[in-house]
Scaffold this motif. Structure first.
Motif, PDB file in Angstrom:
ATOM      1  N   GLU A  65       0.839  -1.214   0.000  1.00 18.76           N
ATOM      2  CA  GLU A  65       0.000   0.000   0.000  1.00 18.76           C
ATOM      3  C   GLU A  65       0.865   1.253   0.000  1.00 18.76           C
ATOM      4  OE1 GLU A  65      -3.279  -0.485   2.759  1.00 18.76           O
ATOM      5  OE2 GLU A  65      -3.659   1.687   2.625  1.00 18.76           O
ATOM      6  N   ALA A  66       1.925   1.230   0.817  1.00 17.45           N
ATOM      7  CA  ALA A  66       2.808   2.396   0.891  1.00 17.45           C
ATOM      8  C   ALA A  66       3.489   2.637  -0.453  1.00 17.45           C
ATOM      9  CB  ALA A  66       3.849   2.190   1.991  1.00 17.45           C
ATOM     10  N   ALA A  67       3.952   1.565  -1.082  1.00 17.52           N
ATOM     11  CA  ALA A  67       4.636   1.709  -2.378  1.00 17.52           C
ATOM     12  C   ALA A  67       3.667   2.299  -3.403  1.00 17.52           C
ATOM     13  CB  ALA A  67       5.148   0.354  -2.846  1.00 17.52           C
ATOM     14  N   LYS A  68       2.415   1.834  -3.358  1.00 19.22           N
ATOM     15  CA  LYS A  68       1.434   2.347  -4.322  1.00 19.22           C
ATOM     16  C   LYS A  68       1.137   3.820  -4.081  1.00 19.22           C
ATOM     17  CE  LYS A  68      -1.400  -1.660  -5.236  1.00 19.22           C
ATOM     18  NZ  LYS A  68      -2.680  -2.161  -4.987  1.00 19.22           N
ATOM     19  N   LEU A  69       1.032   4.185  -2.778  1.00 20.04           N
ATOM     20  CA  LEU A  69       0.771   5.593  -2.453  1.00 20.04           C
ATOM     21  C   LEU A  69       1.870   6.493  -3.010  1.00 20.04           C
ATOM     22  CD1 LEU A  69      -0.438   5.431   1.282  1.00 20.04           C
ATOM     23  CD2 LEU A  69      -1.732   6.272  -0.704  1.00 20.04           C
ATOM     24  N   ARG A  70       3.101   5.995  -2.953  1.00 16.64           N
ATOM     25  CA  ARG A  70       4.226   6.798  -3.434  1.00 16.64           C
ATOM     26  C   ARG A  70       4.501   6.572  -4.923  1.00 16.64           C
ATOM     27  NH1 ARG A  70       6.616   4.837   1.625  1.00 16.64           N
ATOM     28  NH2 ARG A  70       7.644   3.252   0.358  1.00 16.64           N
ATOM     29  N   SER A  71       3.687   5.753  -5.564  1.00 14.68           N
ATOM     30  CA  SER A  71       3.909   5.370  -6.973  1.00 14.68           C
ATOM     31  C   SER A  71       5.321   4.852  -7.203  1.00 14.68           C
ATOM     32  CB  SER A  71       3.636   6.541  -7.922  1.00 14.68           C
ATOM     33  OG  SER A  71       2.331   6.979  -7.779  1.00 14.68           O
ATOM     34  N   GLU A  72       5.736   3.979  -6.305  1.00 11.35           N
ATOM     35  CA  GLU A  72       7.074   3.384  -6.421  1.00 11.35           C
ATOM     36  C   GLU A  72       6.917   1.875  -6.468  1.00 11.35           C
ATOM     37  OE1 GLU A  72       9.159   4.286  -2.849  1.00 11.35           O
ATOM     38  OE2 GLU A  72       9.476   6.396  -3.375  1.00 11.35           O
ATOM     39  N   PRO A  73       7.943   1.163  -6.946  1.00 10.63           N
ATOM     40  CA  PRO A  73       7.893  -0.294  -6.786  1.00 10.63           C
ATOM     41  C   PRO A  73       8.127  -0.658  -5.328  1.00 10.63           C
ATOM     42  CG  PRO A  73       9.745   0.377  -8.197  1.00 10.63           C
ATOM     43  CD  PRO A  73       9.144   1.618  -7.660  1.00 10.63           C
ATOM     44  N   ILE A  74       7.609  -1.785  -4.899  1.00 15.60           N
ATOM     45  CA  ILE A  74       7.863  -2.247  -3.536  1.00 15.60           C
ATOM     46  C   ILE A  74       9.337  -2.663  -3.420  1.00 15.60           C
ATOM     47  CG2 ILE A  74       6.803  -4.448  -4.233  1.00 15.60           C
ATOM     48  CD1 ILE A  74       6.178  -5.088  -1.391  1.00 15.60           C
ATOM     49  N   GLU A  75       9.894  -2.507  -2.225  1.00 17.82           N
ATOM     50  CA  GLU A  75      11.306  -2.870  -2.010  1.00 17.82           C
ATOM     51  C   GLU A  75      11.536  -4.351  -2.268  1.00 17.82           C
ATOM     52  OE1 GLU A  75      13.879  -1.433   1.206  1.00 17.82           O
ATOM     53  OE2 GLU A  75      12.109  -0.294   1.854  1.00 17.82           O
ATOM     54  N   HIS A  76      12.793  -4.713  -2.455  1.00 21.65           N
ATOM     55  CA  HIS A  76      13.125  -6.126  -2.687  1.00 21.65           C
ATOM     56  C   HIS A  76      12.742  -6.957  -1.456  1.00 21.65           C
ATOM     57  CE1 HIS A  76      15.135  -4.652  -6.159  1.00 21.65           C
ATOM     58  NE2 HIS A  76      16.078  -4.017  -5.471  1.00 21.65           N
ATOM     59  N   VAL A  77      12.190  -8.150  -1.713  1.00 22.42           N
ATOM     60  CA  VAL A  77      11.663  -8.991  -0.632  1.00 22.42           C
ATOM     61  C   VAL A  77      12.387 -10.339  -0.632  1.00 22.42           C
ATOM     62  CG1 VAL A  77       9.566 -10.030   0.350  1.00 22.42           C
ATOM     63  CG2 VAL A  77       9.364  -8.000  -1.104  1.00 22.42           C
ATOM     64  N   LEU A  78      12.774 -10.801   0.559  1.00 21.12           N
ATOM     65  CA  LEU A  78      13.387 -12.132   0.682  1.00 21.12           C
ATOM     66  C   LEU A  78      12.503 -13.000   1.577  1.00 21.12           C
ATOM     67  CD1 LEU A  78      15.796 -14.028   0.159  1.00 21.12           C
ATOM     68  CD2 LEU A  78      16.920 -13.040   2.157  1.00 21.12           C
ATOM     69  N   PHE A  79      12.072 -14.155   1.039  1.00 20.00           N
ATOM     70  CA  PHE A  79      11.289 -15.111   1.829  1.00 20.00           C
ATOM     71  C   PHE A  79      12.151 -16.306   2.179  1.00 20.00           C
ATOM     72  CE2 PHE A  79       7.633 -13.305  -0.714  1.00 20.00           C
ATOM     73  CZ  PHE A  79       7.055 -12.656   0.369  1.00 20.00           C
ATOM     74  N   HIS A  80      12.007 -16.731   3.416  1.00 21.89           N
ATOM     75  CA  HIS A  80      12.760 -17.891   3.870  1.00 21.89           C
ATOM     76  C   HIS A  80      11.794 -18.906   4.460  1.00 21.89           C
ATOM     77  CE1 HIS A  80      14.665 -19.736   7.576  1.00 21.89           C
ATOM     78  NE2 HIS A  80      15.231 -20.361   6.569  1.00 21.89           N
ATOM     79  N   GLY A  81      12.025 -20.192   4.227  1.00 26.01           N
ATOM     80  CA  GLY A  81      11.194 -21.217   4.856  1.00 26.01           C
ATOM     81  C   GLY A  81      11.222 -22.516   4.071  1.00 26.01           C
ATOM     82  N   PRO A  82      10.744 -23.595   4.686  1.00 30.88           N
ATOM     83  CA  PRO A  82      10.719 -24.896   4.021  1.00 30.88           C
ATOM     84  C   PRO A  82       9.877 -24.882   2.748  1.00 30.88           C
ATOM     85  CG  PRO A  82      10.220 -25.118   6.364  1.00 30.88           C
ATOM     86  CD  PRO A  82      10.209 -23.645   6.056  1.00 30.88           C
ATOM     87  N   PRO A  83      10.066 -25.861   1.853  1.00 34.52           N
ATOM     88  CA  PRO A  83       9.311 -25.901   0.608  1.00 34.52           C
ATOM     89  C   PRO A  83       7.804 -26.044   0.834  1.00 34.52           C
ATOM     90  CG  PRO A  83      10.979 -27.676   0.686  1.00 34.52           C
ATOM     91  CD  PRO A  83      10.992 -27.004   2.009  1.00 34.52           C
ATOM     92  N   GLY A  84       7.025 -25.455  -0.059  1.00 36.82           N
ATOM     93  CA  GLY A  84       5.574 -25.677  -0.059  1.00 36.82           C
ATOM     94  C   GLY A  84       4.778 -24.766   0.853  1.00 36.82           C
ATOM     95  N   LEU A  85       5.446 -23.770   1.488  1.00 33.82           N
ATOM     96  CA  LEU A  85       4.726 -22.921   2.440  1.00 33.82           C
ATOM     97  C   LEU A  85       4.175 -21.639   1.808  1.00 33.82           C
ATOM     98  CD1 LEU A  85       6.731 -23.203   5.780  1.00 33.82           C
ATOM     99  CD2 LEU A  85       4.894 -24.628   4.891  1.00 33.82           C
ATOM    100  N   GLY A  86       4.500 -21.379   0.553  1.00 35.14           N
ATOM    101  CA  GLY A  86       3.855 -20.235  -0.106  1.00 35.14           C
ATOM    102  C   GLY A  86       4.786 -19.130  -0.572  1.00 35.14           C
ATOM    103  N   LYS A  87       6.077 -19.395  -0.679  1.00 35.19           N
ATOM    104  CA  LYS A  87       7.009 -18.343  -1.105  1.00 35.19           C
ATOM    105  C   LYS A  87       6.700 -17.917  -2.550  1.00 35.19           C
ATOM    106  CE  LYS A  87      10.724 -20.882   0.001  1.00 35.19           C
ATOM    107  NZ  LYS A  87      10.110 -22.076   0.618  1.00 35.19           N
ATOM    108  N   THR A  88       6.516 -18.907  -3.423  1.00 38.30           N
ATOM    109  CA  THR A  88       6.212 -18.593  -4.823  1.00 38.30           C
ATOM    110  C   THR A  88       4.836 -17.939  -4.935  1.00 38.30           C
ATOM    111  OG1 THR A  88       7.449 -20.579  -5.383  1.00 38.30           O
ATOM    112  CG2 THR A  88       6.174 -19.580  -7.151  1.00 38.30           C
TER     113      THR A  88
END
Ligand code: ADE
Length: 356
Positions: A65-88
């Motif tokens: 929401e903040a990125a959209k308000l500023r018309s910017e892309p969202i910052e780079h995101v890193l997800f960590h966790g076992p397979p199959g939990l929803g990173k993709t």
């Protein structure tokens, strides 16, 4: 884009990005591609459809929401966790919420810097680049990522030695979403370039039950409360497993019963799948039995277990161990892996010499 890179390019509108590639699925496990793509169709597309991982959802919702308000892309995101939990799934959701294209690749698929350059130079403003298994990105490729992530630029180097010249090529402002099962293997310069870092944990039985009920609805199969509860109990806290097992139970119910899923059909279908009443698979049980039978309950090193089982130790560390640790059947000590008392009990074995 370069051949040999497993990728999926998609746009909310269904159009492809500049590569002209048709949609394909990147697969990090042994699931058949048709089955996996079927499971992908059960995937939520928006943040408000996503069940569980409440803190991750809230943090992402605010960042989007903040990125959209500023018309910017969202910052780079890193997800960590076992397979199959929803990173993709979350990478897809970020792309949908931001209205950008999603390009999917993985660390090991990026063999040369050129592979990555081809992808980066095709990204448009606010596009998402999803890099699965980012900890397996070759070092030479990782070097290209630093200026790309930090300055939205890539440096082309021409010639060698004293004649070397470099040309900086500006990129569109994109968002990188990285996913890893092993955050400890990511170099700190790479890790530090992600503005948002989130770990995904195993899902509660309640959340899995809601996910299973939603998926059953999408698959147009009837499931009752006790049936959904039993399936959620046996899904190793993992939506991908829940959805896969749901489809096996649906087959069973259609062929051997009246097509409706209840506790009895879940029990019978999962017996055939080798999934026991706590959700442990054949491999989980072989892993625990190896520690107990061959190494007297442990402690034992992962390489010795892998050699005895004739499995890759990476598979054991990434796929088997996290859930066994979570449910307290496995302990990781400085001298190696140990099976817990509950593992002995679960397998109906008694402890010979060791005292816990
Ligand atoms: N399908 C797979 N994971 C899901 C989730 N977290 N929420 C809803 N549906 C899902």
């Amino acid at each position: 884009m370069t051949d040999g890179i497993l990728k999926m390019t998609s746009k909310k509108t269904g159009a492809l990005n500049g590569s002209g590639m048709s949609e394909s699925v990147i697969s990090g496990n042994a699931m058949a591609e048709d089955e996996e793509s079927d499971i992908l169709s059960l995937r939520p597309e928006r943040l408000n459809e996503y069940i569980g991982q409440e803190e991750v959802k809230e943090a992402l919702g605010i960042a989007i929401e903040a990125a959209k308000l500023r018309s910017e892309p969202i910052e780079h995101v890193l997800f960590h966790g076992p397979p199959g939990l929803g990173k993709t799934t979350l990478a897809h959701i970020i792309a949908n919420e931001m209205g950008g294209n999603l390009t999917v690749t993985s660390g090991p698929a990026l063999e040369k810097g050129g592979d990555l350059l081809g992808i980066l130079t095709h990204l448009e403003e606010s596009d998402i680049l999803f890099v699965d298994e980012i900890h397996r990105t070759p070092k030479a490729v990782e070097e290209f990522l630093y200026p790309a992530m930090e300055d939205f630029a890539v440096d082309f180097v021409f010639d060698k030695g004293v004649h070397a010249r470099s040309h900086r090529y500006k990129l569109n402002r994109f968002t990188m979403v990285g996913a890893t099962t092993r955050v400890g293997l990511i170099s700190s310069p790479l890790r530090d370039r992600f503005g948002i870092f989130r770990s995904l944990d195993f899902y509660s039985e309640d959340d899995l039950k809601t996910i299973i009920t939603r998926s059953a609805n999408l698959l147009e199969v009837e499931i009752d409360g006790p049936g959904a509860a039993e399936l959620s109990k046996r899904s190793r806290g993992t939506p991908r497993i829940a959805n896969r097992l749901l489809k096996r139970v649906r087959d069973y119910a259609q062929v051997r019963a009246d097509g409706k899923i209840n506790k009895k059909t879940v029990e019978a279908a999962l017996k055939l799948e080798g999934v026991d009443n706590t959700g442990l698979t054949e491999l989980d049980r072989r892993y625990l039995k190896t520690i107990i039978d061959y190494y007297n309950g442990g402690p034992v090193g992962i390489d010795a277990i892998a050699a005895t089982l004739q499995e890759e130790s990476d598979t054991l560390v990434d796929v088997v161990e996290p859930y066994l640790l979570k449910i307290g059947m496995l302990m990781r000590t400085s001298s190696g892996r140990k099976a817990s008392e509950s593992a002995f009990k679960h397998l109906g074995l008694t402890l010979q010499k060791k005292i816990f």
